[in-house]
Design a protein around this motif. Structure first.
Motif, short mmCIF file in Angstrom:
data_model
loop_
_atom_site.label_atom_id
_atom_site.label_comp_id
_atom_site.label_asym_id
_atom_site.label_seq_id
_atom_site.Cartn_x
_atom_site.Cartn_y
_atom_site.Cartn_z
N GLU A 132 0.72 -1.33 -0.06
CA GLU A 132 -0.18 0.22 -0.20
C GLU A 132 0.75 1.32 -0.13
OE1 GLU A 132 -3.28 0.31 -0.09
OE2 GLU A 132 -3.61 -2.01 -0.34
N GLY A 133 0.23 2.29 -0.64
CA GLY A 133 0.90 3.55 -0.62
C GLY A 133 2.32 3.89 -1.31
N LEU A 134 2.63 2.98 -2.19
CA LEU A 134 3.81 3.04 -3.02
C LEU A 134 3.61 4.18 -4.15
CD1 LEU A 134 5.28 -0.71 -3.38
CD2 LEU A 134 5.65 1.30 -1.59
N ILE A 135 2.52 4.13 -4.57
CA ILE A 135 2.33 5.08 -5.85
C ILE A 135 1.06 6.00 -5.16
CG2 ILE A 135 1.13 5.18 -8.27
CD1 ILE A 135 4.03 3.86 -7.91
N SER A 136 1.33 7.37 -5.76
CA SER A 136 0.64 8.46 -5.39
C SER A 136 -0.53 8.75 -6.56
CB SER A 136 1.35 9.79 -5.38
OG SER A 136 2.26 9.58 -4.37
N CYS A 137 -0.23 8.27 -7.89
CA CYS A 137 -1.14 8.51 -8.80
C CYS A 137 -0.66 7.83 -10.09
CB CYS A 137 -1.26 10.09 -9.33
SG CYS A 137 -2.34 10.64 -10.57
N HIS A 138 -1.72 7.56 -10.94
CA HIS A 138 -1.37 7.03 -12.11
C HIS A 138 -1.89 8.03 -13.50
CE1 HIS A 138 -2.39 3.54 -15.49
NE2 HIS A 138 -1.61 4.37 -15.88
N ILE A 139 -1.10 8.33 -14.18
CA ILE A 139 -1.73 9.02 -15.35
C ILE A 139 -1.49 8.48 -16.56
CG2 ILE A 139 -1.36 11.29 -16.53
CD1 ILE A 139 -0.02 12.50 -14.00
N GLY A 140 -2.70 8.17 -17.23
CA GLY A 140 -2.32 7.42 -18.57
C GLY A 140 -3.94 7.07 -18.96
N ALA A 141 -3.65 6.39 -20.20
CA ALA A 141 -5.13 6.12 -20.97
C ALA A 141 -5.66 4.93 -20.17
CB ALA A 141 -4.75 5.71 -22.32
N ASP A 142 -7.00 4.84 -20.58
CA ASP A 142 -8.01 3.77 -20.03
C ASP A 142 -7.88 2.68 -21.26
OD1 ASP A 142 -10.02 1.95 -19.55
OD2 ASP A 142 -11.25 3.53 -19.00
N PHE A 143 -6.86 1.88 -20.93
CA PHE A 143 -6.43 0.71 -21.96
C PHE A 143 -7.69 -0.09 -22.05
CE2 PHE A 143 -2.07 1.75 -19.97
CZ PHE A 143 -1.68 2.55 -21.27
N ILE A 307 -5.92 9.32 -13.42
CA ILE A 307 -6.18 10.27 -14.21
C ILE A 307 -6.20 9.89 -15.68
CG2 ILE A 307 -5.57 12.60 -15.20
CD1 ILE A 307 -4.33 13.29 -12.56
N HIS A 308 -7.48 9.97 -16.33
CA HIS A 308 -7.56 9.49 -17.84
C HIS A 308 -7.41 10.69 -18.80
CE1 HIS A 308 -7.34 5.07 -16.68
NE2 HIS A 308 -8.56 4.93 -16.31
N PRO A 309 -7.29 10.88 -19.80
CA PRO A 309 -7.23 11.66 -20.71
C PRO A 309 -8.57 11.27 -21.59
CG PRO A 309 -5.40 10.45 -21.76
CD PRO A 309 -5.69 9.78 -20.13
N ASN A 310 -9.21 12.21 -22.10
CA ASN A 310 -10.12 11.94 -23.01
C ASN A 310 -9.75 11.41 -24.50
OD1 ASN A 310 -12.42 12.75 -21.35
ND2 ASN A 310 -12.36 14.84 -21.88
N GLU A 311 -10.29 10.27 -24.98
CA GLU A 311 -9.77 9.81 -25.93
C GLU A 311 -10.80 9.33 -27.21
OE1 GLU A 311 -5.34 7.79 -24.83
OE2 GLU A 311 -7.32 6.65 -24.39
N LEU A 312 -10.54 9.12 -28.76
CA LEU A 312 -11.65 9.02 -29.68
C LEU A 312 -11.10 7.96 -30.24
CD1 LEU A 312 -11.55 12.83 -30.70
CD2 LEU A 312 -13.18 11.81 -29.03
N PHE A 313 -11.81 7.61 -31.16
CA PHE A 313 -11.43 6.59 -32.14
C PHE A 313 -11.78 7.10 -33.49
CE2 PHE A 313 -15.85 5.76 -32.19
CZ PHE A 313 -16.28 5.21 -33.31
N PHE A 314 -10.96 6.69 -34.60
CA PHE A 314 -11.26 6.99 -35.90
C PHE A 314 -11.27 5.88 -36.85
CE2 PHE A 314 -8.00 9.59 -33.43
CZ PHE A 314 -8.65 10.80 -33.46
N SER A 315 -12.26 6.06 -37.98
CA SER A 315 -12.53 4.79 -38.53
C SER A 315 -13.07 5.23 -40.15
CB SER A 315 -13.63 4.06 -37.78
OG SER A 315 -14.90 4.47 -37.95
#
Length: 328
Positions: A132-143, A307-315
């Motif tokens: 517990e408590g090793l990471i303060s935050c994860h910033i990245g995409a919702d894979f 924290i997830h950024p807003n992401e789109l898709f292109f098709s």
């Protein structure tokens, strides 16, 4: 002689006052130009346009935000990342950030950071830990959601083509990495309710263009015309795979549906040409969120755990003629 002694004594206090004033001005000037924060960042490598774009964005946003950045590139080796984190601890940086190449094996070094009182931010990828408590935050995409969007597109595409059976090959990213695991899970969970969907083989392309080519060559030799869909976990592997499909006499985007993830400029250009059918966005532009979060942590403020950024898709369902340059 007596006058000379008096004059020297009179000048001494003036000299001391002047020295103090000059020193004070120098300190104030140094304070004004000193960085708000010293951030140590270990980037996992330079394996793709996405990774290079991520590094460039972090460097740019650090400069714009008054953050002093200690950047180390790990050349896709976990041992190099662990060594870099230990150097950051020894240097007593304010905050540590890193993009982990795999999920396991970080507990010992992160415990060292915790004992040193240095908060740690994960960028892009996540880790697996029981502590517990090793990471303060994860910033990245919702894979996981990226995999879901890829699966949802495929179901729509199969419906539009009135396909009765859909044979899928999957080229995955680095084994045991967060994007590999979660993109696969999101995709599989989404298509599992559709009985037409069958993944006939998954192969590890390690997020590399050369490995994408090798994997696709093997898959075309083994399955040939039985392949209806290629689901590739990143653009680099996709771009490596396309010539192998053509060399085998098939037309990517027509004979075989191509689904990719990242959304880099080269993949979008190929999508517009019709050789890729869908590209799910995974933005590398995480620099500003990283700088803002690091400053909050240094000031002792609470931050969001994820924290997830807003992401789109292109098709090929869309008109992409006015799509702005991707920047990576």
């Amino acid at each position: 002689m007596f006058w000379g002694k008096i004059r020297k004594r009179a000048l001494l206090p003036l000299f001391l006052v002047t020295t103090v004033l000059l020193t004070g001005c120098g300190q104030r000037e140094e304070e004004q130009h000193s960085p708000e924060l010293l951030l140590g960042f270990s980037q996992l490598g330079t394996e793709s346009a996405w990774r290079s774009g991520n590094t460039s964005d972090i460097e740019k946003k650090a400069a714009e935000s008054g953050v002093s950045l200690m950047l180390e590139i790990a050349n896709r080796k976990q041992e190099d990342q662990i060594a870099a984190i230990r150097r950051f601890i020894a240097y007593q940086v304010d905050v540590i950030a890193f993009s982990p190449i795999v999920e396991e094996g970080w507990d010992n070094v992160l415990l060292e950071a915790k004992e040193a009182g240095i908060p740690v931010i994960l960028v892009d990828r996540d880790i697996s830990t029981k502590s517990e408590g090793l990471i303060s935050c994860h910033i990245g995409a919702d894979f996981y959601n990226e995999g879901v969007m890829a699966g949802e597109y495929l179901i729509r595409k199969a419906n539009s083509l009135q396909m009765d059976e859909v044979h899928i090959v999957e080229i995955t990213g680095t084994e045991d990495s967060t994007p590999m695991r979660q993109r696969q899970a999101g995709f599989m969970d989404t298509i599992s309710s559709d009985p037409r969907m069958q993944v006939i083989e998954s192969v590890n392309g390690d997020f590399l263009k050369s490995r994408g080519a090798e994997c696709m060559r093997y898959l075309m030799e083994k399955y040939g015309d039985d392949i209806d869909v290629v689901f590739s976990h990143n653009d680099e592997m996709t771009l490596g795979a396309l010539p192998e499909i053509e060399n085998a006499g098939a037309v990517p985007g027509k004979d075989i549906i191509i689904i990719s993830i990242d959304g880099g400029q080269e993949a979008i250009d190929v999508l517009k040409e019709g050789k890729i059918n869908c590209v799910v966005e995974c933005t590398p532009m995480l620099g500003q969120e990283l700088m803002d979060t690091a400053k909050k942590l240094k000031n002792g403020e609470e931050v969001e755990k994820v924290i997830h950024p807003n992401e789109l898709f292109f098709s090929d369902e869309q008109d992409l003629s006015d799509l702005a340059p991707r920047g990576y």
